[in-house]
Design a protein around this motif. Structure first.
Motif, PDB file in Angstrom:
ATOM      1  N   UNK A  32       0.845  -1.193   0.000  1.00  0.00           N
ATOM      2  CA  UNK A  32       0.000   0.000   0.000  1.00  0.00           C
ATOM      3  C   UNK A  32       0.877   1.238   0.000  1.00  0.00           C
ATOM      4  N   UNK A  33       0.531   2.205  -0.818  1.00  0.00           N
ATOM      5  CA  UNK A  33       1.246   3.478  -0.854  1.00  0.00           C
ATOM      6  C   UNK A  33       1.048   4.198   0.482  1.00  0.00           C
ATOM      7  N   UNK A  34       2.126   4.604   1.153  1.00  0.00           N
ATOM      8  CA  UNK A  34       1.980   5.304   2.439  1.00  0.00           C
ATOM      9  C   UNK A  34       1.108   6.552   2.346  1.00  0.00           C
ATOM     10  N   UNK A  35       1.086   7.176   1.169  1.00  0.00           N
ATOM     11  CA  UNK A  35       0.261   8.374   1.013  1.00  0.00           C
ATOM     12  C   UNK A  35      -1.232   8.041   1.114  1.00  0.00           C
ATOM     13  N   UNK A  36      -1.612   6.818   0.728  1.00  0.00           N
ATOM     14  CA  UNK A  36      -3.006   6.410   0.859  1.00  0.00           C
ATOM     15  C   UNK A  36      -3.369   6.202   2.328  1.00  0.00           C
ATOM     16  N   UNK A  37      -2.419   5.649   3.092  1.00  0.00           N
ATOM     17  CA  UNK A  37      -2.641   5.502   4.536  1.00  0.00           C
ATOM     18  C   UNK A  37      -2.815   6.870   5.179  1.00  0.00           C
ATOM     19  N   UNK A  88      -9.523  19.346   1.142  1.00  0.00           N
ATOM     20  CA  UNK A  88      -8.124  18.931   1.157  1.00  0.00           C
ATOM     21  C   UNK A  88      -8.001  17.435   0.893  1.00  0.00           C
ATOM     22  N   UNK A  89      -8.857  16.651   1.553  1.00  0.00           N
ATOM     23  CA  UNK A  89      -8.846  15.201   1.309  1.00  0.00           C
ATOM     24  C   UNK A  89      -9.220  14.917  -0.139  1.00  0.00           C
ATOM     25  N   UNK A  90     -10.212  15.640  -0.664  1.00  0.00           N
ATOM     26  CA  UNK A  90     -10.633  15.431  -2.054  1.00  0.00           C
ATOM     27  C   UNK A  90      -9.490  15.712  -3.015  1.00  0.00           C
ATOM     28  N   UNK A  91      -8.776  16.826  -2.813  1.00  0.00           N
ATOM     29  CA  UNK A  91      -7.660  17.177  -3.703  1.00  0.00           C
ATOM     30  C   UNK A  91      -6.553  16.118  -3.666  1.00  0.00           C
ATOM     31  N   UNK A  92      -6.347  15.525  -2.489  1.00  0.00           N
ATOM     32  CA  UNK A  92      -5.268  14.545  -2.342  1.00  0.00           C
ATOM     33  C   UNK A  92      -5.645  13.146  -2.812  1.00  0.00           C
ATOM     34  N   UNK A  93      -6.916  12.942  -3.156  1.00  0.00           N
ATOM     35  CA  UNK A  93      -7.341  11.604  -3.599  1.00  0.00           C
ATOM     36  C   UNK A  93      -7.067  11.437  -5.091  1.00  0.00           C
ATOM     37  N   UNK A  94      -5.790  11.424  -5.432  1.00  0.00           N
ATOM     38  CA  UNK A  94      -5.367  11.327  -6.824  1.00  0.00           C
ATOM     39  C   UNK A  94      -5.175   9.863  -7.213  1.00  0.00           C
ATOM     40  N   UNK A  95      -5.459   9.521  -8.440  1.00  0.00           N
ATOM     41  CA  UNK A  95      -5.399   8.114  -8.863  1.00  0.00           C
ATOM     42  C   UNK A  95      -4.012   7.505  -8.777  1.00  0.00           C
ATOM     43  N   UNK A  96      -2.952   8.328  -8.806  1.00  0.00           N
ATOM     44  CA  UNK A  96      -1.604   7.746  -8.727  1.00  0.00           C
ATOM     45  C   UNK A  96      -1.328   7.071  -7.387  1.00  0.00           C
ATOM     46  N   UNK A  97      -2.168   7.334  -6.385  1.00  0.00           N
ATOM     47  CA  UNK A  97      -1.978   6.679  -5.088  1.00  0.00           C
ATOM     48  C   UNK A  97      -2.200   5.174  -5.174  1.00  0.00           C
ATOM     49  N   UNK A  98      -2.938   4.731  -6.177  1.00  0.00           N
ATOM     50  CA  UNK A  98      -3.216   3.295  -6.304  1.00  0.00           C
ATOM     51  C   UNK A  98      -2.697   2.746  -7.623  1.00  0.00           C
ATOM     52  N   UNK A 145      -0.834   0.627  -9.951  1.00  0.00           N
ATOM     53  CA  UNK A 145      -0.173  -0.662  -9.801  1.00  0.00           C
ATOM     54  C   UNK A 145      -0.545  -1.416  -8.544  1.00  0.00           C
ATOM     55  N   UNK A 146      -1.496  -0.902  -7.758  1.00  0.00           N
ATOM     56  CA  UNK A 146      -1.885  -1.548  -6.502  1.00  0.00           C
ATOM     57  C   UNK A 146      -2.925  -2.633  -6.765  1.00  0.00           C
ATOM     58  N   UNK A 147      -3.195  -3.424  -5.729  1.00  0.00           N
ATOM     59  CA  UNK A 147      -4.168  -4.504  -5.840  1.00  0.00           C
ATOM     60  C   UNK A 147      -5.596  -4.028  -5.677  1.00  0.00           C
ATOM     61  N   UNK A 172     -10.374   0.769  -1.151  1.00  0.00           N
ATOM     62  CA  UNK A 172     -10.165   1.760  -0.097  1.00  0.00           C
ATOM     63  C   UNK A 172     -10.134   3.169  -0.700  1.00  0.00           C
ATOM     64  N   UNK A 173      -9.426   3.316  -1.807  1.00  0.00           N
ATOM     65  CA  UNK A 173      -9.323   4.610  -2.484  1.00  0.00           C
ATOM     66  C   UNK A 173     -10.699   5.099  -2.930  1.00  0.00           C
ATOM     67  N   UNK A 174     -11.476   4.209  -3.531  1.00  0.00           N
ATOM     68  CA  UNK A 174     -12.804   4.592  -4.013  1.00  0.00           C
ATOM     69  C   UNK A 174     -13.728   4.969  -2.851  1.00  0.00           C
TER      70      UNK A 174
END
Length: 388
Positions: free
Chosen positions: A288-293, A329-339, A341-343, A349-351
């Protein structure tokens, strides 16, 4: 032999947890008592007043149904009291009418009691699906078929029930609960659980600790009773705002909270999905990308700001602005690159983060389409070239 100090050290966390659990239960009980204080006073005064009117003013010797009807019509659940009063009076009338008619023809006895109760309940269910109507019809039928009543007692009992129902409505109007405050407190309680659970989940994801995520999931799963209490409080608040002149001016605020109930319910449901998938993610050791956590943690803190906004007075706009700012702020940071190549679990979780943000923005008063527009797109815009 084991070292006594090691035994004490091992037992200390258990004792501490037990004390914390006891304190939490006592706090919850105190809050429950505080929220029910006014309904308890209403029931006590309503029962006494109903007895006084039926016994001393009307002249009924044993006006059992008067205080009973008052207590049932007021209740402690803070919802649909006018409907409960109507159901109670109709139920008593149905039970007494069928009971008097039946017993006059077939007498009293074992099978007569069963038949009278079945007939009264069947008629009540046919008339309406309300539980109070059915139970009161059955109870009245039992009394008619088992107690020796003086001639003309049937109409007296119906009058007593009517007196009690009207007194119940009078108590709600004369000593009303605040129609908005109680709903706000229930909504804030849901948001508090949601905030703490998301923050704890972020810690669990960071530490790969499934027990923390499971604890968060358990807490959020238990919020359905608060959601139900919120809806009941909104229903009761609407009644109070209609029958009590003291709170006629609260209708607009109540409607705003009412419009937030469904998106809040959606947000808590989406949080359950997020936590379930987070638990799967930890147990499967998915990368998991730490930025998603960090985004889950940010969302938890943003939810707490929404909680404070819910408890604030209507004129305190800074709280609403701060809540919207945190969610943006949370909305702006919810960028697709956070996931990238992820499972599957990371994508879920991202969605869910994005869905929760939209739901909470609607709770804050924003239109859903405007809230969705604040989210970064998850697919490239086909009308924009890479050079642009």
């Amino acid at each position: 032999m084991s070292d006594p100090r090691s035994v004490v050290a091992a037992a200390t966390p258990v004792v501490t947890a037990a004390k914390a659990s006891t304190v939490d239960r006592l706090k919850a009980s105190a809050v429950r008592l505080r929220l029910s204080a006014i309904p308890i006073v209403q029931c006590a005064l309503g029962a006494a007043l109903a007895w006084f009117i039926a016994h001393d003013l009307v002249g009924h010797l044993e006006p059992f149904f008067a205080p009973t009807a008052a207590v049932v019509s007021i209740g402690v659940s803070f919802g649909a009291r006018i409907r409960r009063s109507a159901e109670l009076v109709i139920g008593v009338a149905v039970g007494i009418g069928i009971g008097d008619l039946f017993i006059a023809q077939v007498g009293t006895g074992v099978w007569q009691v069963g038949l009278v109760v079945a007939g009264a309940m069947a008629v009540a269910v046919f008339l309406d699906s309300g539980a109070i109507l059915t139970i009161q019809a059955a109870g009245s039928a039992v009394l008619v078929s088992t107690l020796n009543q003086a001639p003309g007692a049937g109409p007296a009992r119906m009058i007593d029930a009517l007196i009690g129902g009207l007194v119940g409505v009078l108590m709600v109007a004369a000593i009303p609960l605040h129609p908005v405050r109680r709903a706000r407190e229930h909504a804030a309680e849901v948001l508090s659980v949601m905030s703490k659970s998301l923050i704890t989940c972020a810690d669990g994801l960071l530490e790969q600790d499934s027990s923390k995520v499971h604890e968060s999931l358990t807490s959020v799963r238990a919020t359905q009773k608060q959601i139900d209490a919120l809806r009941s409080a909104l229903e009761g608040g609407r009644e109070i705002s209609r029958i009590s002149p003291l709170y006629w001016n609260s209708r607009k605020r109540l409607e705003r909270i009412h419009s937030a109930a469904d998106p809040l319910d959606n947000a808590i449901r989406n949080t359950r999905v997020l936590l379930r998938r987070s638990l799967t993610l930890v147990r499967d050791d998915e990368v998991l990308d730490p930025r998603l956590i960090d985004l889950v943690d940010q969302l938890g803190h943003a939810v707490d700001v929404v909680r404070r906004m819910m408890l604030a007075d209507p004129g305190e706009q800074p709280d609403q602005a701060e809540a919207a700012r945190g969610l943006r702020s949370v909305a702006r940071n919810s960028r697709p690159e956070l996931v990238a190549g992820a499972g599957l679990s990371a994508h879920v979780v991202f969605a869910q983060i994005r869905s929760i943000v939209v739901d909470l923005m609607v709770v804050c008063g924003m239109q859903r389409i405007s809230a969705i527009a604040l989210l970064p797109p998850t697919v490239p815009n086909p009308y924009v070239t890479p050079e642009e």
